[in-house]
Design an enzyme around this catalytic site. Structure first.
Site, PDB file in Angstrom:
ATOM      1  CB  SER A   1      -0.898  -0.083   1.094  1.00 20.28           C
ATOM      2  OG  SER A   1      -1.843   0.903   1.038  1.00 20.28           O
TER       3      SER A   1
ATOM      4  CG  ASP B   1      -2.272   4.125  -1.538  1.00 18.89           C
ATOM      5  OD1 ASP B   1      -3.131   4.272  -2.740  1.00 18.89           O
ATOM      6  OD2 ASP B   1      -2.273   3.542  -0.621  1.00 18.89           O
TER       7      ASP B   1
ATOM      8  CG  ASP C   1      -5.708   1.188  -1.305  1.00 19.65           C
ATOM      9  OD1 ASP C   1      -4.944   1.883  -1.574  1.00 19.65           O
ATOM     10  OD2 ASP C   1      -5.813  -0.034  -0.632  1.00 19.65           O
TER      11      ASP C   1
HETATM   12 MG    MG Z   1      -3.192   1.674  -0.502  1.00 18.02          MG
END
Ligand code: MG
Length: 458
Positions: free
Chosen positions: A97, A240, A244
């Site tokens: 992430s 990011d 997401d």
């Molecule tokens: Mg993310």
């Protein structure tokens, strides 16, 4: 390299120190054993370790007889959407992430586009720890193939849910900052389809994340803010690392906290779906509750994490949900975060109303909110939190209510405070909101002292 595998969402660890290829291989085997049969859609974000971890994980999966279809470097939401759309048994994203570049991770998705719940993750972890893996014979191994239409399919389905012609008529200028992450392959192209003039910064895929820190916030978006202002753009859009999340910037360079953006989109949705339920996490501003209630809707709060939000959305048949960090979930589409449709919805609102983004945001009041984090070893988090449960409310004073949906939430006379251990980093986070700058400053400083004091005492 021991300890629990799964954090708040999937596995997220520092490569070389907490995670190695043996673990990727065994996780592949464990997941294959868990699934028992079927085909898995596999993709990755832009991290340097991504391809290697993907290949190793894929080998583990195939050794149990599970077939693998690879979708390449794509945003996490694209993987989640395509898992549902292509009727795969599950989807797996190799991603950490928004974490720094040395991190790697693995996130699991179901055929209904939901992230795996902590319960499902525990089942996989049990198999991983037991090392009792299914083994396919040479003639029963899984196959390995790939698709290259994930992004184009996703864009097509987003556009089908957007008033494209209305947006096109306005010829907006939009600055996109994918932060060298996976959104490089999607957002600039999507926005172009909406007839916008697109300026992209940090637009080349690069796992070193040279342009900026992967987490989009006021500090990391200084370049975006400058370019939006300098070019007279109508909107700034930032993602990011695995895309997401999305954060929006107004035409005058103000970074908008996403709980306020959720409030703006909710207002519009509640006009068409009166009485609807909106789901958000414990760390969202109270302004969201006020706006939603004013428009006849209801807010339900969950622990932090997009999977928690998705879960509650499904449970309550909610119309929309999200997180203050930049997560937007549209359950009519799918149950994973959908930053791209959120972008379209903002442009649609601007086009429909003929108002600028800044002007639209004026309808949502700002309550000052501050966040801070304090270093705390993972092993000590639980003990520190237990001490804080006992000690903090009394020490901080003026307590109205204590909420423990997730971490330690304290509702105060003049604001609220949330103290919770990070699921992904060795830190304890403090979030505080109050009606005035002075109050928020005072409360967070006091809370910080108490948390630091507790960590210092053994
Ligand atoms: Mg993310």
């Amino acid at each position: 390299m021991k300890g629990r595998l799964f954090g708040t969402t999937g596995v997220r660890k520092v490569y070389g120190r907490e995670f190695d290829l043996d673990m990727a291989l065994d996780l592949g085997k464990a997941f294959g054993t868990y699934l028992n049969e079927g085909t898995v859609l596999l993709a990755r974000d832009v991290r340097i370790t991504g391809k290697m971890v993907e290949d190793t994980f894929a080998a583990g999966l195939m050794s149990t007889g599970i077939s693998v279809v690879r979708a390449g470097v794509i945003p996490t939401p694209t993987l989640a959407f395509m898992t549902m759309h292509g009727r795969y048994k599950a989807g797996v994203m190799i991603t950490a992430s928004h974490n720094p570049p040395e991190y790697t991770g693995i996130k699991f998705w179901t055929a209904s586009s939901m992230g795996y719940t902590p319960h499902e993750e525990r089942e996989i972890e049990k198999i991983y720890q037991s090392r009792e893996f299914k083994r396919a014979t040479w003639d029963r191994l899984g196959s390995d193939s790939s698709i290259d239409n994930a992004v184009s399919e996703h864009i097509r389905e987003i556009l089908a849910r957007t008033k494209v012609e209305t947006i096109k008529s306005k010829e907006f200028k939009v600055v996109v900052d994918p932060g060298n992450g996976a959104a490089c392959v999607l957002t600039p192209y999507l926005v172009r389809e909406l007839g916008c003039k697109v300026i992209t910064i940090n637009g080349q895929l690069d796992g070193h994340f040279p342009g900026r820190k992967s987490e989009p916030d006021k500090e990391s978006l200084v370049d975006l803010i400058r370019v939006v202002r300098d070019t007279g753009a109508d909107l700034g859009v930032a993602h990011d690392g695995d895309s997401d999340r999305v954060v929006f910037v107004t035409e005058n360079g103000e970074v908008i906290r996403s709980d306020r953006t959720i409030a703006l989109i909710s207002m519009d949705m509640l006009k068409r779906q009166p009485g609807g339920v909106i789901v958000t996490t414990v760390d969202s501003s109270k302004v969201l509750d006020e706006i939603v209630e004013k428009h006849g809707g209801k807010v339900i709060r969950t622990p932090v994490g997009d999977i928690q939000v998705a879960f509650k959305i499904r449970e309550n048949n909610a119309i929309f949900g999200g997180e203050a960090c930049g997560v937007f979930i549209f359950p009519d589409f799918h149950l994973a975060p959908e930053p791209f449709l959120a972008t379209c919805k903002i442009l649609e609102l601007m086009a429909k109303t003929g108002r600028g983004f800044r002007d639209l945001m004026r309808e949502i009041p700002i309550y000052p909110l501050k966040k801070t984090k304090i270093q705390c070893d993972n092993e000590r988090k639980q003990e520190v939190m237990e001490t804080l449960q006992e000690k903090l409310p009394e020490a901080i004073g003026d307590v109205v209510e204590i909420i423990t949906v997730d971490g330690l939430g304290v509702s105060l006379k003049n604001g609220w405070l949330l103290v919770r251990p990070s699921g992904t980093e060795p830190v304890i986070r403090i979030t505080c909101e109050a009606r005035s700058e002075q109050d928020v400053e005072h409360i967070i400083e006091r809370a910080k002292e108490i948390v630091e004091g507790t960590i210092a005492t053994r």
